[in-house]
Structures are given as structure tokens and as C-alpha cells.
Write an enzyme that holds these catalytic residues in place. Structure first.
Site, PDB file in Angstrom:
ATOM      1  N   ARG A  43       0.825  -1.209   0.000  1.00  0.00           N
ATOM      2  CA  ARG A  43       0.000   0.000   0.000  1.00  0.00           C
ATOM      3  C   ARG A  43       0.859   1.259   0.000  1.00  0.00           C
ATOM      4  NH1 ARG A  43      -5.404  -0.274   1.550  1.00  0.00           N
ATOM      5  NH2 ARG A  43      -5.283   1.805   2.425  1.00  0.00           N
ATOM      6  N   ARG A 102       9.375   6.285  -3.530  1.00  0.00           N
ATOM      7  CA  ARG A 102       9.628   7.198  -4.651  1.00  0.00           C
ATOM      8  C   ARG A 102      11.050   7.712  -4.665  1.00  0.00           C
ATOM      9  NH1 ARG A 102       4.251  10.173  -3.401  1.00  0.00           N
ATOM     10  NH2 ARG A 102       2.813   8.619  -4.245  1.00  0.00           N
ATOM     11  N   ARG A 119      -8.545  -4.981  13.820  1.00  0.00           N
ATOM     12  CA  ARG A 119      -7.918  -3.848  14.488  1.00  0.00           C
ATOM     13  C   ARG A 119      -8.933  -2.730  14.528  1.00  0.00           C
ATOM     14  NH1 ARG A 119      -4.386  -4.268  18.116  1.00  0.00           N
ATOM     15  NH2 ARG A 119      -3.198  -2.346  17.949  1.00  0.00           N
ATOM     16  N   ARG A 153      -1.248   8.604  14.837  1.00  0.00           N
ATOM     17  CA  ARG A 153      -1.178   9.808  13.997  1.00  0.00           C
ATOM     18  C   ARG A 153      -2.027  10.929  14.578  1.00  0.00           C
ATOM     19  NH1 ARG A 153      -3.410   6.746   8.506  1.00  0.00           N
ATOM     20  NH2 ARG A 153      -4.939   5.483   9.565  1.00  0.00           N
ATOM     21  N   GLU A 174      -5.109   9.608  17.046  1.00  0.00           N
ATOM     22  CA  GLU A 174      -5.656   8.282  16.725  1.00  0.00           C
ATOM     23  C   GLU A 174      -4.881   7.196  17.465  1.00  0.00           C
ATOM     24  OE1 GLU A 174      -6.177   7.508  12.498  1.00  0.00           O
ATOM     25  OE2 GLU A 174      -5.722   5.391  12.808  1.00  0.00           O
ATOM     26  N   TYR A 201      -9.501  -5.423   3.132  1.00  0.00           N
ATOM     27  CA  TYR A 201      -8.947  -4.079   3.352  1.00  0.00           C
ATOM     28  C   TYR A 201      -9.276  -3.221   2.129  1.00  0.00           C
ATOM     29  CZ  TYR A 201      -5.233  -0.969   5.291  1.00  0.00           C
ATOM     30  OH  TYR A 201      -4.510   0.071   5.838  1.00  0.00           O
ATOM     31  N   ASP A 227     -10.467   0.060  -0.039  1.00  0.00           N
ATOM     32  CA  ASP A 227     -10.586   1.510  -0.025  1.00  0.00           C
ATOM     33  C   ASP A 227     -12.008   1.858  -0.466  1.00  0.00           C
ATOM     34  OD1 ASP A 227      -7.995   2.008   0.787  1.00  0.00           O
ATOM     35  OD2 ASP A 227      -7.203   1.977  -1.258  1.00  0.00           O
TER      36      ASP A 227
END
Ligand code: UDP
Length: 379
Positions: free
Chosen positions: A175, A179, A254, A285, A308, A354, A356
């Protein structure tokens, strides 16, 4: 109570099907949700004191390369031009996430160009690439090496998943892009991206506004299922193990909790999300939702900040834990589900996947075609 279709759960999967069934097939839909609102985990609301809109179950960025999904969802909202950038806080310093050329250069105190950075990472991961990675940790180290892994990935993953990363599938690491340029757009691989101009909840209000749809919130399927007469199908989008009363065992999930605070500054952290991989912070986060809607020009005197925290709780499911145990269990539950008559399963919770948001919408549109065909042939 009578209905043509009963839909259990009003997240994207259930709401898209309710919209399609009511507007295309012109059938009656009863959609129920056990929470006190529609929209599932995508629900957004306005904080009463600051009037800042926030995503109650964590920052959701809509992104997709699926033009069918994009065209479909744009009938129900308009997106702003938000482009998501994530930062990560390690040892009191801020770095770019996902790991890009800036992360590499800042972390190793170098000034590599893209080719040099690639060569450098190839050199430090050479030994780790000899075998096919079997789990999350092996995959991550084979891509970015030990040092970057330990700083930004290992502890964040332990905090988020509550598991040794060796026990997680390699696919979760996929995921995260890697770069060798300075691109800071988290979802650069998606062709379309944005936040709904009028918030996520308004999408759900629009999806569910057909008069053929009846909405019931605070409604527990297991308490009402014997009282509803369903002509065609029930579409169940809740946890699949709960549907079968956990008879094969419990699927692990989770979960996340949020602590919200108003701060007396116009900009607390300068970005919508900053990750905290270090174990010295209990949270994973910090979200600052003001940054999601630049176009709104929120008042400058305060901001909303949301921490979070991750924990394990199958009763409040967010992230499926796709390890061997749960993979076997979901396989068995899916076999049971196939034997059920006049009931269809789908969405993140029923598929134990999972997904999106765009994947969920796409799966619902595919299921709608199946329903349409089935209705023609069988009823
Ligand atoms: N991850 C990490 N450090 C980060 C961000 C992500 O180690 O700063 C790992 C972590 O294991 C996480 C996975 O990458 O579960 C996928 O991250 P993503 O941002 O896709 O998670 P989501 O936004 O769905 O919570």
C-alpha cells in the site's frame, strides 16, 4: 414490515446498492444501521464549537483510477482539489511519507539525485533481495533496508497492528509507494482525488434520498430480522462472523479510537495528517481536519486536533488482520455464506477485506449487475 430489499449497513456498499436498486429497478429498499447515523466509517460531521467538519472515523481521502466509480460518485457530490500529503515525525524531526527522495536525503544526510538514491537503496538491500519476502517485515526491508524500516515502518506497524510485523502479510507494505523523486502526493498513483466539497455525509444523504428508500438508524438487524418480510434479497454488509453467531470462531479486527481537542491556534501542525512512528507516543497519527477544505477558509482563531489510537476489538471493526488464522476462517465463513438463500454479503466487514472507498463502490456496482440479472431471470 414489508420491503423488496433489506440492506443491513449504510456505508458505501449498502448505500450504493440502495441507490441503484431504488432508482434503476424501482424497488422498495429498507436500509438499516445500528449506529445513530448513516455513512458507516465514512461519516463526517461538524464540530459544534469550531464548526470544522471532521471525519468521525479517521481522515478519508477519496482517490481512484476507476473512471466508472469516479463518474458514478460525482453524480452525488463535487470534489474539491485537495491532494493528500502525509508527513511523519521521527526523533523530533518531520519527514516526507511515503518515503521519497526528500525522506532518503534528509534521513541519511545526503544530496542524492534520483539515480544515486536508487543505487544507494539497491546497495543496502542487495542481500535482502535474495529470497522472496514471506511477510511484511521481509518485504519492507527488501525494499528500503533496515534503517528506514526501523525509523518509519517497524514501530508504526507494531502500534497500528499490535503484532510483530513478521506476522503480517507482505501485501500491506504494497500500500505504501516508494519514490525516487520529490513527489509528495500520497495518492499520486490515482488519477482522481479529492474531498467532497460538502462533506461525506452529504454523499450518503444524496445516495439515499429516493422516496423508495426507507432509512432506519439505531436499528440492530439481529433484533428485527424476523419482523421484516423481504421479497427479493437481504444484503448484509456487517461482520460475517457475527451473522453466523461466531459459530466457527471470531475473526480478528484492528480498531481505532480518537481523542479530539480544540486548540487555540489557527494552524496546529501545518498538514492534515502527521504519523508518529516512535513508540514514545502512544497514538499513531494526528489529524487536523481543517486542512482538508482549503476552499472553506475556516475561521483563524482555533483548530481541531484529533489523535488516533489503535487497539484490537472485533466488536468495533476497522482493519481486517489478514494472517493465516483469519484467512482460513474467512474462507470457511464464505463457504457458509454461499449456502444461505436470498441473502447477499459484501463490503469491508462481510468480505473481511482491506477495501478503499473506491473498491467498495466498484464491488457494489458489480453486485448490482448480478442482482439485476437475477431479478430478470428468477422473479
Ligand atoms: N505504515 C508505516 N508507517 C507509516 C505509514 C504506514 O509503517 O508512516 C505501514 C503500516 O503498517 C500501515 C501500512 O503501512 O498499516 C499501510 O498504510 P496506509 O497509510 O495505507 O494505512 P491506512 O491509511 O489504510 O490506515
Amino acid at each position: 414490515m414489508r420491503t423488496d430489499f433489506l440492506i443491513v449497513g449504510s456505508g458505501f456498499y449498502g448505500s450504493v446498492l440502495a441507490e441503484r436498486i431504488s432508482s434503476v429497478l424501482k424497488k422498495k429498499v429498507l436500509i438499516i444501521d445500528k449506529r445513530n447515523h448513516i455513512g458507516g466509517n465514512c461519516y463526517s460531521e461538524f464540530d459544534k464549537k469550531t464548526n470544522i467538519e471532521y471525519h468521525k472515523y479517521g481522515t478519508h481521502i477519496f482517490h481512484t483510477s476507476n473512471l466508472k466509480v469516479w463518474d458514478y460518485i460525482n453524480q452525488f457530490t463535487t470534489f474539491n482539489n485537495y491532494r493528500h500529503q502525509t508527513l511523519t515525525h521521527h526523533k523530533n524531526k518531520i519527514y516526507q511519507m511515503p518515503i521519497n527522495l526528500e525522506t532518503i536525503n534528509t534521513f541519511f544526510n545526503k544530496n542524492f539525485n534520483p539515480r544515486e538514491a536508487k543505487k544507494f537503496l539497491e546497495k543496502i538491500t542487495k542481500d535482502k533481495k535474495k529470497f522472496k519476502p514471506k511477510n511484511f517485515e521481509e518485504k519492507a526491508i527488501s525494499q528500503i533496508g533496515d534503517k528506514l524500516y526501523s525509523a518509519f515502518i517497524k514501530n508504526y506497524t507494531i502500534k497500528q497492528w499490535g503484532l510483530n510485523p513478521k506476522k503480517l502479510p507482505a501485501s500491506i507494505f504494497n500500500r505504501l509507494p516508494l519514490r525516487f523523486n520529490y513527489n509528495e502526493n500520497y495518492f499520486n498513483n490515482s488519477d482522481y482525488q479529492g474531498i467532497p466539497l460538502d462533506g461525506y455525509t452529504s454523499i450518503f444523504n444524496n445516495l439515499l434520498k429516493n422516496k423508495k428508500i426507507t432509512k432506519l438508524i439505531n436499528c440492530d438487524y439481529f433484533k428485527i430480522k424476523d419482523k421484516v418480510k423481504v421479497k427479493y434479497f437481504t444484503i448484509y454488509t456487517g461482520p460475517i462472523d457475527q451473522y453466523f453467531n461466531y459459530k466457527l470462531g471470531i475473526l480478528d479486527w484492528r480498531s481505532v479510537k480518537f481523542k479530539k481537542k480544540i486548540v487555540k491556534t489557527d494552524d496546529y501542525q501545518g498538514n492534515s495528517v502527521i504519523n508518529y512512528p516512535d513508540l514514545s507516543f502512544k497514538f499513531t497519527r494526528i489529524h487536523e481536519p481543517k486542512h482538508l477544505h482549503r476552499e472553506r477558509r475556516y475561521a483563524n482563531n482555533n483548530s481541531l486536533v484529533i489523535k488516533e489510537f489503535s487497539y484490537k476489538d472485533h466488536k468495533n471493526p476497522f482493519y481486517p488482520i489478514n494472517n493465516e488464522k483469519n484467512k482460513k476462517l474467512i474462507y470457511e465463513y464464505k463457504k457458509l455464506a454461499k449456502k444461505e438463500k436470498n441473502i447477499l454479503f459484501g463490503g469491508r466487514l462481510a468480505d473481511y477485506a482491506y477495501y478503499d472507498m473506491d473498491m467498495t463502490i466498484s464491488a457494489a456496482l458489480v453486485k448490482f449487475n448480478y442482482i439485476k440479472k437475477n431479478l430478470k431471470n428468477n422473479f
